[in-house]
Design an enzyme around this catalytic site. Structure first.
Site, short mmCIF file in Angstrom:
data_model
loop_
_atom_site.label_atom_id
_atom_site.label_comp_id
_atom_site.label_asym_id
_atom_site.label_seq_id
_atom_site.Cartn_x
_atom_site.Cartn_y
_atom_site.Cartn_z
N PHE A 132 50.14 79.95 50.12
CA PHE A 132 48.41 79.79 50.01
C PHE A 132 47.98 80.19 48.68
O PHE A 132 48.50 81.52 48.05
CB PHE A 132 47.83 80.63 51.08
CG PHE A 132 48.09 80.00 52.37
CD1 PHE A 132 49.03 80.28 53.22
CD2 PHE A 132 46.84 79.23 53.13
CE1 PHE A 132 49.50 79.42 54.21
CE2 PHE A 132 47.10 78.61 54.14
CZ PHE A 132 48.22 78.59 54.94
N ALA A 133 47.10 79.24 48.06
CA ALA A 133 46.45 79.58 46.60
C ALA A 133 45.29 79.43 46.89
O ALA A 133 44.62 78.44 46.58
CB ALA A 133 47.24 78.69 45.61
N ILE A 134 44.36 80.31 47.32
CA ILE A 134 43.17 80.28 47.57
C ILE A 134 42.31 81.12 46.45
O ILE A 134 42.67 82.20 45.98
CB ILE A 134 42.90 80.95 48.91
CG1 ILE A 134 43.62 80.44 50.09
CG2 ILE A 134 41.28 80.81 49.16
CD1 ILE A 134 43.36 78.86 50.64
N TYR B 115 44.24 82.55 43.32
CA TYR B 115 45.59 82.89 43.31
C TYR B 115 46.27 81.41 43.09
O TYR B 115 47.29 81.16 43.04
CB TYR B 115 45.77 83.22 44.79
CG TYR B 115 45.79 84.81 44.93
CD1 TYR B 115 44.50 85.46 44.58
CD2 TYR B 115 46.80 85.40 45.47
CE1 TYR B 115 44.46 86.67 44.97
CE2 TYR B 115 46.97 86.70 45.68
CZ TYR B 115 45.88 87.60 45.42
OH TYR B 115 45.74 88.86 45.53
N ASP C 49 54.27 84.76 50.57
CA ASP C 49 53.16 84.81 49.50
C ASP C 49 53.52 84.15 48.29
O ASP C 49 54.56 83.83 47.99
CB ASP C 49 53.04 86.46 49.07
CG ASP C 49 52.27 87.26 50.01
OD1 ASP C 49 52.02 86.67 51.15
OD2 ASP C 49 51.89 88.53 49.80
N VAL C 50 52.05 83.76 47.57
CA VAL C 50 52.47 83.16 46.29
C VAL C 50 52.62 84.00 45.25
O VAL C 50 53.07 83.63 44.00
CB VAL C 50 51.13 82.19 46.35
CG1 VAL C 50 49.90 82.91 45.83
CG2 VAL C 50 51.53 81.01 45.18
N GLU D 101 49.77 90.81 59.09
CA GLU D 101 51.29 91.53 59.24
C GLU D 101 51.20 92.30 60.55
O GLU D 101 52.34 92.37 61.09
CB GLU D 101 51.36 92.46 57.99
CG GLU D 101 52.91 93.13 57.76
CD GLU D 101 52.84 93.92 56.46
OE1 GLU D 101 53.34 93.08 55.55
OE2 GLU D 101 52.35 95.23 56.40
C1 5GW Z 1 42.37 88.12 47.49
C2 5GW Z 1 42.13 89.63 47.56
C3 5GW Z 1 42.64 90.71 47.81
C4 5GW Z 1 43.67 90.21 48.73
C5 5GW Z 1 44.25 88.79 49.00
C6 5GW Z 1 43.49 87.94 48.13
C7 5GW Z 1 43.94 86.47 48.26
C8 5GW Z 1 45.16 86.20 48.85
C9 5GW Z 1 43.03 85.56 47.76
O1 5GW Z 1 42.27 85.52 46.82
N1 5GW Z 1 43.89 83.93 47.60
C10 5GW Z 1 44.90 83.82 48.39
O2 5GW Z 1 45.42 82.60 48.16
N2 5GW Z 1 45.51 84.92 48.95
C11 5GW Z 1 47.04 84.55 49.49
O3 5GW Z 1 47.43 85.49 50.49
C12 5GW Z 1 48.22 84.50 48.63
O4 5GW Z 1 48.88 83.64 49.33
C13 5GW Z 1 48.69 85.94 48.74
O5 5GW Z 1 50.02 85.80 48.22
C14 5GW Z 1 48.52 86.39 50.13
C15 5GW Z 1 48.79 87.57 50.45
O6 5GW Z 1 47.67 88.44 49.64
P1 5GW Z 1 48.36 89.43 48.52
O7 5GW Z 1 49.44 88.74 47.99
O8 5GW Z 1 47.22 89.94 47.42
O9 5GW Z 1 48.62 90.62 49.32
P2 5GW Z 1 49.72 91.89 48.81
O10 5GW Z 1 49.77 92.73 50.07
O11 5GW Z 1 50.94 91.09 48.54
O12 5GW Z 1 49.04 92.37 47.64
MN MN Z 2 51.48 89.16 47.95
#
Ligand code: 5GW
Ligand code: MN
Length: 357
Positions: A103-105, A108, A193-194, A285
């Site tokens: 996911f690339a929202i 990201y 995760d991306v 999770e």
């Molecule tokens: C944005 C702000 C805080 C936390 C997550 C996001 C976010 C996550 C986003 O704005 N856009 C998005 O695509 N994601 C997706 O959720 C990504 O695929 C990301 O890898 C996944 C999990 O969020 P992460 O990677 O920030 O969580 P951690 O626990 O690996 O830091």
């Molecule tokens: Mn991550």
């Protein structure tokens, strides 16, 4: 004279017949694409391929420093515990197709390039791979030219305001697409995760009916130390005397049918909680951990498959195959999300936020 004429005619007819048959043969061979024939030869070829390798030794386990099998006989995948050549031959025979979802929202989208480029070097090399990139900004995703059998598929999806929801809604979106298209296009799904890069090989050794990954922060933890949801009101609740491992939300997979069941369970559990105004402590999770408690994974990936270099490199870790890309949280996340996330991360990792620079 008459005989001569007769012979000449026969020869001509024979020649024409020969030409005709040859033409039909060439055309039909070409027309049918030689595909079934080629496939058939490939199978024969692979079955008769001799492979040389050391015999497994009953009293010489390849690793004695780590747990290699769970009490329910699911292998835990560590370097040294498998022979990739044997596995590759098996999966090539089955002509396996693998889908990897990310996911690339919002911001990201910046992670997609490194993700795909490093995956091309290390992920399922030699096998068929579809990258399913879920995004709300399809225009921000580069065009990748990949070799035959590998492609990037962009799936446009809505974005959610709260970061918790961005993360959690992945379950629903994977479920919906599993039903609609993944089942037609791939055999296995890998959901990750991306914000990650591949740095060593990740191959068919990870594939199984349904698999989870040991969280890099908790592979050696006690049950009571796992950050499971502990409130009884939540559907993700796990009591302190239960639980096998703490699985990471950012790396699971399995057959399309099994991933459908898993994501459907997690999404429904989240919706039930939402109705009751409760959200599990670690979002998707927590629900994943609840699912795996009562639907045991058939394979478990060691932290080699999900690492964060901020933790350092302990001795048992022979390879780091998939590592977190350091995030500049100020730039990548909005301010409120940053503050909230820093706060909770500090509780989860005792050494502070794992990748804040
Ligand atoms: C944005 C702000 C805080 C936390 C997550 C996001 C976010 C996550 C986003 O704005 N856009 C998005 O695509 N994601 C997706 O959720 C990504 O695929 C990301 O890898 C996944 C999990 O969020 P992460 O990677 O920030 O969580 P951690 O626990 O690996 O830091
Ligand atoms: Mn991550």
């Amino acid at each position: 004279m008459i005989l001569d004429k007769y012979e000449k005619g026969t020869r001509k007819k024979c020649f024409l017949a020969f030409l005709f048959i040859t033409a039909v043969f060439i055309v039909s061979f070409y027309w049918y694409g030689t595909k079934p024939i080629k496939w058939h030869y490939e199978v024969l070829f692979r079955c008769s391929q001799k492979m040389l390798y050391d015999k497994p030794e009953t009293f010489k386990p390849p690793r004695v420093d780590v747990l290699m099998v769970t009490p329910w006989l699911a292998p835990i995948i560590w370097d040294g515990s498998y022979n990739i050549d044997i596995l590759n031959a098996q999966f090539h025979q089955r002509n396996v197709r693998v889908g990897i979802t990310v996911f690339a929202i919002k911001k990201y989208t910046v992670f997609v390039k490194t993700f795909v480029e490093t995956a091309e070097q290390f992920f399922m090399v030699g096998h068929k791979v579809n990258y399913y990139v879920f995004t709300d900004r399809p225009n921000y995703i580069l065009n990748f030219t990949l070799p035959e059998g590998r492609q990037v598929v962009i799936l446009e999806v809505p974005s959610y305001k709260r970061w918790q929801e961005v993360s959690m809604r992945r379950m629903e979106m994977i479920r919906d697409h599993a039903h609609q298209r993944f089942s037609k296009e791939v055999d296995f799904l890998v959901c990750v995760d991306v914000d990650m890069r591949f740095s060593d090989s990740v191959g068919v050794e990870i594939l199984s009916d349904v698999f989870g990954t040991l969280h890099p922060g908790f592979y050696n933890g006690q049950r009571t130390g796992f950050t499971y949801e502990r409130r009884k009101d939540s559907t993700a609740y796990i009591p302190t005397d239960e639980g096998d491992f703490y699985y990471a939300g950012g790396y699971f997979g399995g057959t399309v049918a099994e991933v459908y069941k898993l994501t459907n369970f997690c999404h429904n559990a989240m919706m039930t909680d939402k109705e009751n105004n409760i959200e599990a402590i670690w979002h998707d999770e927590s629900y994943l951990n609840k699912y795996f408690l009562y639907h045991k994974p058939t394979k478990i990936l060691s932290p080699e498959y999900l690492w964060d270099n901020n933790i350092g490199v302990p001795g048992f870790l022979k390879r780091r195959r998939f590592v977190a890309v350091p995030k500049n949280h100020n730039a990548i996340r909005n301010k409120r999300a940053l503050q909230e996330n820093q706060k909770v991360k500090k509780q989860k990792f005792h050494f502070g936020s794992p990748h804040i620079y």
